[in-house]
Design a protein around this motif. Structure first.
Motif, PDB file in Angstrom:
ATOM      1  N   ARG A 264       0.838  -1.220   0.000  1.00  0.00           N
ATOM      2  CA  ARG A 264       0.000   0.000   0.000  1.00  0.00           C
ATOM      3  C   ARG A 264       0.861   1.253   0.000  1.00  0.00           C
ATOM      4  NH1 ARG A 264      -4.099  -3.113   3.754  1.00  0.00           N
ATOM      5  NH2 ARG A 264      -5.690  -3.625   2.216  1.00  0.00           N
ATOM      6  N   THR A 265       2.003   1.144   0.632  1.00  0.00           N
ATOM      7  CA  THR A 265       2.939   2.273   0.594  1.00  0.00           C
ATOM      8  C   THR A 265       3.427   2.500  -0.833  1.00  0.00           C
ATOM      9  OG1 THR A 265       3.678   1.808   2.852  1.00  0.00           O
ATOM     10  CG2 THR A 265       5.128   3.166   1.499  1.00  0.00           C
ATOM     11  N   ARG A 266       3.720   1.390  -1.545  1.00  0.00           N
ATOM     12  CA  ARG A 266       4.167   1.500  -2.938  1.00  0.00           C
ATOM     13  C   ARG A 266       3.050   2.033  -3.815  1.00  0.00           C
ATOM     14  NH1 ARG A 266       7.592   3.211  -6.342  1.00  0.00           N
ATOM     15  NH2 ARG A 266       7.570   2.127  -8.370  1.00  0.00           N
ATOM     16  N   GLN A 267       1.806   1.589  -3.554  1.00  0.00           N
ATOM     17  CA  GLN A 267       0.642   2.103  -4.314  1.00  0.00           C
ATOM     18  C   GLN A 267       0.563   3.627  -4.213  1.00  0.00           C
ATOM     19  OE1 GLN A 267      -2.515  -0.266  -2.515  1.00  0.00           O
ATOM     20  NE2 GLN A 267      -3.061  -1.066  -4.537  1.00  0.00           N
ATOM     21  N   GLN A 268       0.724   4.129  -3.000  1.00  0.00           N
ATOM     22  CA  GLN A 268       0.629   5.574  -2.794  1.00  0.00           C
ATOM     23  C   GLN A 268       1.743   6.312  -3.523  1.00  0.00           C
ATOM     24  OE1 GLN A 268      -1.900   7.134  -1.318  1.00  0.00           O
ATOM     25  NE2 GLN A 268      -2.834   5.109  -1.105  1.00  0.00           N
ATOM     26  N   ALA A 269       2.945   5.728  -3.561  1.00  0.00           N
ATOM     27  CA  ALA A 269       4.079   6.371  -4.245  1.00  0.00           C
ATOM     28  C   ALA A 269       3.838   6.441  -5.747  1.00  0.00           C
ATOM     29  CB  ALA A 269       5.357   5.595  -3.934  1.00  0.00           C
ATOM     30  N   ILE A 270       3.318   5.329  -6.332  1.00  0.00           N
ATOM     31  CA  ILE A 270       3.048   5.302  -7.781  1.00  0.00           C
ATOM     32  C   ILE A 270       1.964   6.317  -8.131  1.00  0.00           C
ATOM     33  CG2 ILE A 270       2.101   3.885  -9.651  1.00  0.00           C
ATOM     34  CD1 ILE A 270       3.494   1.480  -8.348  1.00  0.00           C
ATOM     35  N   LYS A 271       0.900   6.340  -7.335  1.00  0.00           N
ATOM     36  CA  LYS A 271      -0.198   7.285  -7.598  1.00  0.00           C
ATOM     37  C   LYS A 271       0.303   8.717  -7.566  1.00  0.00           C
ATOM     38  CE  LYS A 271      -3.925   4.326  -5.862  1.00  0.00           C
ATOM     39  NZ  LYS A 271      -4.924   4.123  -4.794  1.00  0.00           N
ATOM     40  N   TYR A 272       1.194   8.984  -6.649  1.00  0.00           N
ATOM     41  CA  TYR A 272       1.729  10.338  -6.533  1.00  0.00           C
ATOM     42  C   TYR A 272       2.556  10.690  -7.771  1.00  0.00           C
ATOM     43  CZ  TYR A 272       4.400  14.302  -4.821  1.00  0.00           C
ATOM     44  OH  TYR A 272       4.968  15.540  -4.680  1.00  0.00           O
ATOM     45  N   GLU A 273       3.403   9.716  -8.262  1.00  0.00           N
ATOM     46  CA  GLU A 273       4.247   9.982  -9.434  1.00  0.00           C
ATOM     47  C   GLU A 273       3.391  10.175 -10.689  1.00  0.00           C
ATOM     48  OE1 GLU A 273       8.229   8.162 -11.671  1.00  0.00           O
ATOM     49  OE2 GLU A 273       7.404   7.173  -9.874  1.00  0.00           O
ATOM     50  N   ILE A 274       2.333   9.374 -10.853  1.00  0.00           N
ATOM     51  CA  ILE A 274       1.416   9.538 -11.998  1.00  0.00           C
ATOM     52  C   ILE A 274       0.774  10.925 -11.959  1.00  0.00           C
ATOM     53  CG2 ILE A 274      -0.781   8.766 -12.954  1.00  0.00           C
ATOM     54  CD1 ILE A 274       0.009   5.908 -12.143  1.00  0.00           C
ATOM     55  N   LYS A 275       0.408  11.347 -10.775  1.00  0.00           N
ATOM     56  CA  LYS A 275      -0.210  12.672 -10.631  1.00  0.00           C
ATOM     57  C   LYS A 275       0.758  13.770 -11.028  1.00  0.00           C
ATOM     58  CE  LYS A 275      -2.586  15.551  -7.234  1.00  0.00           C
ATOM     59  NZ  LYS A 275      -3.013  15.686  -5.822  1.00  0.00           N
ATOM     60  N   GLN A 276       2.035  13.562 -10.672  1.00  0.00           N
ATOM     61  CA  GLN A 276       3.054  14.549 -11.030  1.00  0.00           C
ATOM     62  C   GLN A 276       3.251  14.609 -12.557  1.00  0.00           C
ATOM     63  OE1 GLN A 276       3.138  16.220  -8.118  1.00  0.00           O
ATOM     64  NE2 GLN A 276       5.309  16.528  -8.472  1.00  0.00           N
ATOM     65  N   ILE A 277       3.268  13.443 -13.239  1.00  0.00           N
ATOM     66  CA  ILE A 277       3.453  13.403 -14.705  1.00  0.00           C
ATOM     67  C   ILE A 277       2.262  14.065 -15.395  1.00  0.00           C
ATOM     68  CG2 ILE A 277       3.524  11.854 -16.699  1.00  0.00           C
ATOM     69  CD1 ILE A 277       5.180   9.934 -14.967  1.00  0.00           C
ATOM     70  N   ASP A 278       1.065  13.760 -14.915  1.00  0.00           N
ATOM     71  CA  ASP A 278      -0.140  14.352 -15.506  1.00  0.00           C
ATOM     72  C   ASP A 278      -0.136  15.870 -15.408  1.00  0.00           C
ATOM     73  OD1 ASP A 278      -1.141  11.930 -16.304  1.00  0.00           O
ATOM     74  OD2 ASP A 278      -2.375  11.636 -14.494  1.00  0.00           O
ATOM     75  N   SER A 279       0.570  16.364 -14.421  1.00  0.00           N
ATOM     76  CA  SER A 279       0.574  17.824 -14.231  1.00  0.00           C
ATOM     77  C   SER A 279       1.630  18.537 -15.083  1.00  0.00           C
ATOM     78  CB  SER A 279       0.808  18.156 -12.742  1.00  0.00           C
ATOM     79  OG  SER A 279       2.097  17.719 -12.342  1.00  0.00           O
ATOM     80  N   LEU A 280       2.500  17.747 -15.804  1.00  0.00           N
ATOM     81  CA  LEU A 280       3.525  18.377 -16.649  1.00  0.00           C
ATOM     82  C   LEU A 280       2.858  19.133 -17.812  1.00  0.00           C
ATOM     83  CD1 LEU A 280       6.198  15.524 -16.935  1.00  0.00           C
ATOM     84  CD2 LEU A 280       6.394  17.671 -15.657  1.00  0.00           C
ATOM     85  N   PRO A 281       3.406  20.269 -18.263  1.00  0.00           N
ATOM     86  CA  PRO A 281       2.814  21.036 -19.385  1.00  0.00           C
ATOM     87  C   PRO A 281       3.021  20.310 -20.733  1.00  0.00           C
ATOM     88  CG  PRO A 281       4.876  22.026 -18.668  1.00  0.00           C
ATOM     89  CD  PRO A 281       4.573  20.963 -17.664  1.00  0.00           C
ATOM     90  N   LYS A 282       2.097  20.401 -21.639  1.00  0.00           N
ATOM     91  CA  LYS A 282       2.157  19.788 -22.991  1.00  0.00           C
ATOM     92  C   LYS A 282       3.100  20.589 -23.881  1.00  0.00           C
ATOM     93  CE  LYS A 282      -1.012  16.828 -21.824  1.00  0.00           C
ATOM     94  NZ  LYS A 282      -0.639  15.415 -21.594  1.00  0.00           N
ATOM     95  N   PRO A 283       3.750  19.915 -24.938  1.00  0.00           N
ATOM     96  CA  PRO A 283       4.641  20.661 -25.865  1.00  0.00           C
ATOM     97  C   PRO A 283       3.871  21.759 -26.588  1.00  0.00           C
ATOM     98  CG  PRO A 283       4.952  18.293 -26.090  1.00  0.00           C
ATOM     99  CD  PRO A 283       3.780  18.467 -25.207  1.00  0.00           C
ATOM    100  N   GLU A 284       4.499  22.928 -26.687  1.00  0.00           N
ATOM    101  CA  GLU A 284       3.816  24.080 -27.289  1.00  0.00           C
ATOM    102  C   GLU A 284       3.784  23.929 -28.828  1.00  0.00           C
ATOM    103  OE1 GLU A 284       3.986  28.942 -27.201  1.00  0.00           O
ATOM    104  OE2 GLU A 284       5.498  27.763 -26.137  1.00  0.00           O
ATOM    105  N   ASN A 285       2.634  24.170 -29.486  1.00  0.00           N
ATOM    106  CA  ASN A 285       2.444  24.064 -30.949  1.00  0.00           C
ATOM    107  C   ASN A 285       2.683  25.439 -31.582  1.00  0.00           C
ATOM    108  OD1 ASN A 285       1.836  23.142 -33.501  1.00  0.00           O
ATOM    109  ND2 ASN A 285      -0.390  23.148 -33.172  1.00  0.00           N
ATOM    110  N   ILE A 286       3.872  25.586 -32.237  1.00  0.00           N
ATOM    111  CA  ILE A 286       4.246  26.900 -32.782  1.00  0.00           C
ATOM    112  C   ILE A 286       3.930  26.934 -34.282  1.00  0.00           C
ATOM    113  CG2 ILE A 286       6.142  28.551 -33.109  1.00  0.00           C
ATOM    114  CD1 ILE A 286       7.539  27.198 -30.734  1.00  0.00           C
ATOM    115  N   ASN A 287       3.317  28.023 -34.736  1.00  0.00           N
ATOM    116  CA  ASN A 287       2.938  28.205 -36.143  1.00  0.00           C
ATOM    117  C   ASN A 287       4.197  28.231 -37.023  1.00  0.00           C
ATOM    118  OD1 ASN A 287       2.331  30.083 -38.598  1.00  0.00           O
ATOM    119  ND2 ASN A 287       0.314  29.457 -37.827  1.00  0.00           N
TER     120      ASN A 287
END
Length: 575
Positions: A264-287
């Motif tokens: 369960r400790t490992r579950q919480q660590a993985i969930k936290y890391e996934i949350k951190q990745i999801d919060s990363l900004p997307k690559p900017e689309n330049i014209n």
């Protein structure tokens, strides 16, 4: 017996004063410039006598003499005494009040502590008494016979300044009367111990009753309920332990609980890391048009240094974005896969744990072994604390009752001793009645000693004719003190001298009181010494009218006026 012979100082700061048996008056008189007689030094003179008799400087008005008068504070104050069969001189200074020199028949003894000097004089006083006699300290012995003016003479027992609120001490009075001093001391000691036990009992009671929010009976009822609850939980756990497979199952359960906690400790660590990745900004689309403009600007400025084409730049950008997305997406995919696998493992372990528990859990009290043990420990801890408090409460109550019972027995023994020695009380009462008749003109008075359950232990009951008024209360104290000094029983223990500082307030009481003492000394010379301070106007009228049996000048040992003060100067006492 103790007889005060002479008060003097070295170097001399006041005229020496000699005292005799019988009446000794220290007089305040009028000066040519003023008729005022207060503040001339009568009371300070008494304070010097008391100081030589080892009164603590902290309790004395001498402590209020300004330090700038070094000739006074450094001078050795001396007092010559007849002390039983010895000639004694006590020497002491205000500046070095703990250093006391005592000359006994000319032999010098030096003490650097007041208590040591007091012990020595006490041993000298009691050396003529039986060894098994209950003894007092030397200062305690003198307490009733040197009455401070500020005591206001309104209480038989209190002889100190009323502002100091010193507890009444019947010890020396009982010693003079040879009545129950040992029992009194025991009860006083027991009272002190009983008071401590009562304070402790009260504190424990507050803890048991939660600051009196509960009754003791309610706390004890709660204790019974806690005992029942703990017993039930304990029985359930014991029932589990009686199962043949309990030990094996218990071992498996402990392992499962540990493994589940780790997963369960490992579950919480993985969930936290996934949350951190999801919060990363997307690559900017330049014209592309914007890229072309910027690229051409840089190329024009840099010239031949830029060899790559715009297509090469676009291709490079796409590679960078693709590489970043590949890394993030791969990590995210791996984490989600691992989480899915962990969830499956945890679910299986949970199922396994539930199956093992179901084998030993009857469903009556326990739902979870870990929870059950926690409940047991919490309840058992509460039970132990409450049981300990109630046991301490019961013990404190018992100890208090035992002391109260012991006190009752001692008071009963004290009463019995008073009864067995009733002839002493009757004799002392008769002495009071005789003096009352000589001074007050009748025998309408009474004296008795009674025990009491309060802190004082004993009560001296004395009534006089028309008592209650200020002047009559002073005469009551005078009659009592004189009786204590002259009674056939009490004079065997009494030092034989008495000092009153400004006890008289009217000429009538002075006339009859001093006439009685003068007549007694004439009939039984050298039996007592009475030192009194008073103002001349209180005795002049009686002297002029011929009502006094003696010449005032023959008993006047010192006279002070505003122009001829005791210390020769006027000063304001330090506050």
């Amino acid at each position: 017996m103790i007889k005060i012979n002479r008060l003097y100082s070295e170097p001399q700061i006041f005229e020496p004063i000699s005292f005799e048996y019988g009446i000794n008056i220290i007089m305040g008189e009028e000066a040519e410039s003023t008729n005022k007689k207060i503040g001339v030094g009568k009371s300070i003179c008494i304070e010097f006598i008391n100081f030589c008799l080892l009164k603590r400087i902290s309790d004395s008005r001498l402590n209020l003499i300004p330090k700038k008068y070094s000739d006074i504070t450094e001078s050795q104050i001396k007092l010559d005494l007849d002390f039983n069969d010895k000639k004694i001189t006590i020497s002491r200074s205000i500046k070095n009040q703990e250093e006391i020199t005592i000359f006994v028949n000319g032999e010098e003894k030096i003490f650097d502590r007041l208590d040591d000097a007091s012990d020595y004089l006490g041993s000298l006083y009691f050396e003529l008494f039986p060894a098994n006699l209950k003894r007092l300290s030397f200062r305690n012995l003198l307490q009733p016979i040197i009455r401070d003016e500020r005591s206001e003479f309104k209480d038989l027992i209190q002889s100190h300044d009323t502002k100091k609120r010193i507890p009444s001490d019947f010890g020396p009075h009982l010693f003079y009367l040879s009545l129950g001093l040992e029992k009194y001391s025991e009860i006083k000691t027991l009272n002190d111990e009983l008071q401590k036990r009562k304070v402790y009992f009260t504190e424990i009671k507050k803890l048991v009753t939660q600051n009196d929010e509960l009754k003791i009976q309610d706390a004890k009822a709660h204790l019974n309920e806690l005992e029942s609850e703990v017993l039930k939980v304990n029985k359930s756990i014991e029932g589990l332990k009686n199962n043949e497979s309990f030990e094996l199952l218990q071992e498996d359960l402990v392992k499962l609980e540990s493994k589940l906690a780790e997963l369960r400790t490992r579950q919480q660590a993985i969930k936290y890391e996934i949350k951190q990745i999801d919060s990363l900004p997307k690559p900017e689309n330049i014209n592309e048009n914007e890229i072309s403009i910027i690229f051409n600007q840089f190329k024009q400025g840099l010239g031949d240094l830029v060899e790559k084409s715009l297509d090469d730049l676009k291709e490079f950008k796409n590679k960078i974005d693709g590489f970043r997305s590949s890394i993030v997406n791969d990590r995210l995919t791996a984490l989600k896969k691992e989480l899915t696998q962990l969830n499956e493992v945890v679910r299986k372990l949970d199922n396994d744990y539930s199956q093992k528990i179901s084998l030993i859990d009857k469903g009556e009290v326990l739902r979870d072994l870990k929870t059950s043990i926690k409940i047991f420990n919490d309840k058992n801890s509460e039970l132990s604390n409450l049981r300990s408090l109630i046991e301490r409460y019961d013990t404190a109550e018992r100890d208090k009752k035992l002391l109260e019972a012991e006190k009752t027995v001692l008071i009963s023994d004290f009463d019995e001793e008073l009864y067995q020695k009733s002839k002493i009380i009757k004799s002392f009462r008769e002495t009071i009645l005789e003096i009352h008749e000589k001074i007050m003109g009748n025998r309408e008075a009474h004296f008795d000693i009674k025990t009491t359950k309060n802190k004082s232990v004993v009560e001296f009951v004395m009534r006089t004719d028309d008592d209650g008024s200020h002047s009559t209360e002073r005469m009551k104290v005078f009659i009592y003190d004189i009786s204590l000094m002259l009674n056939e029983y009490t004079k065997q223990y009494h030092p034989g001298f008495l000092i009153h500082d400004n006890i008289f307030e009217d000429d009538d009481s002075i006339e009859k009181s001093l006439n009685f003492l003068y007549g007694y000394n004439e009939n039984s010379p050298n039996e007592f010494q009475y030192i009194v301070t008073l103002n001349s106007d209180l005795i002049e009228l009686a002297s002029q009218n011929g009502k006094l049996l003696f010449n005032v000048n023959n008993v006047k040992r010192a006279s002070f006026t505003k122009e001829n003060r005791f210390l020769g100067l006027k000063y304001n006492e330090m506050k």
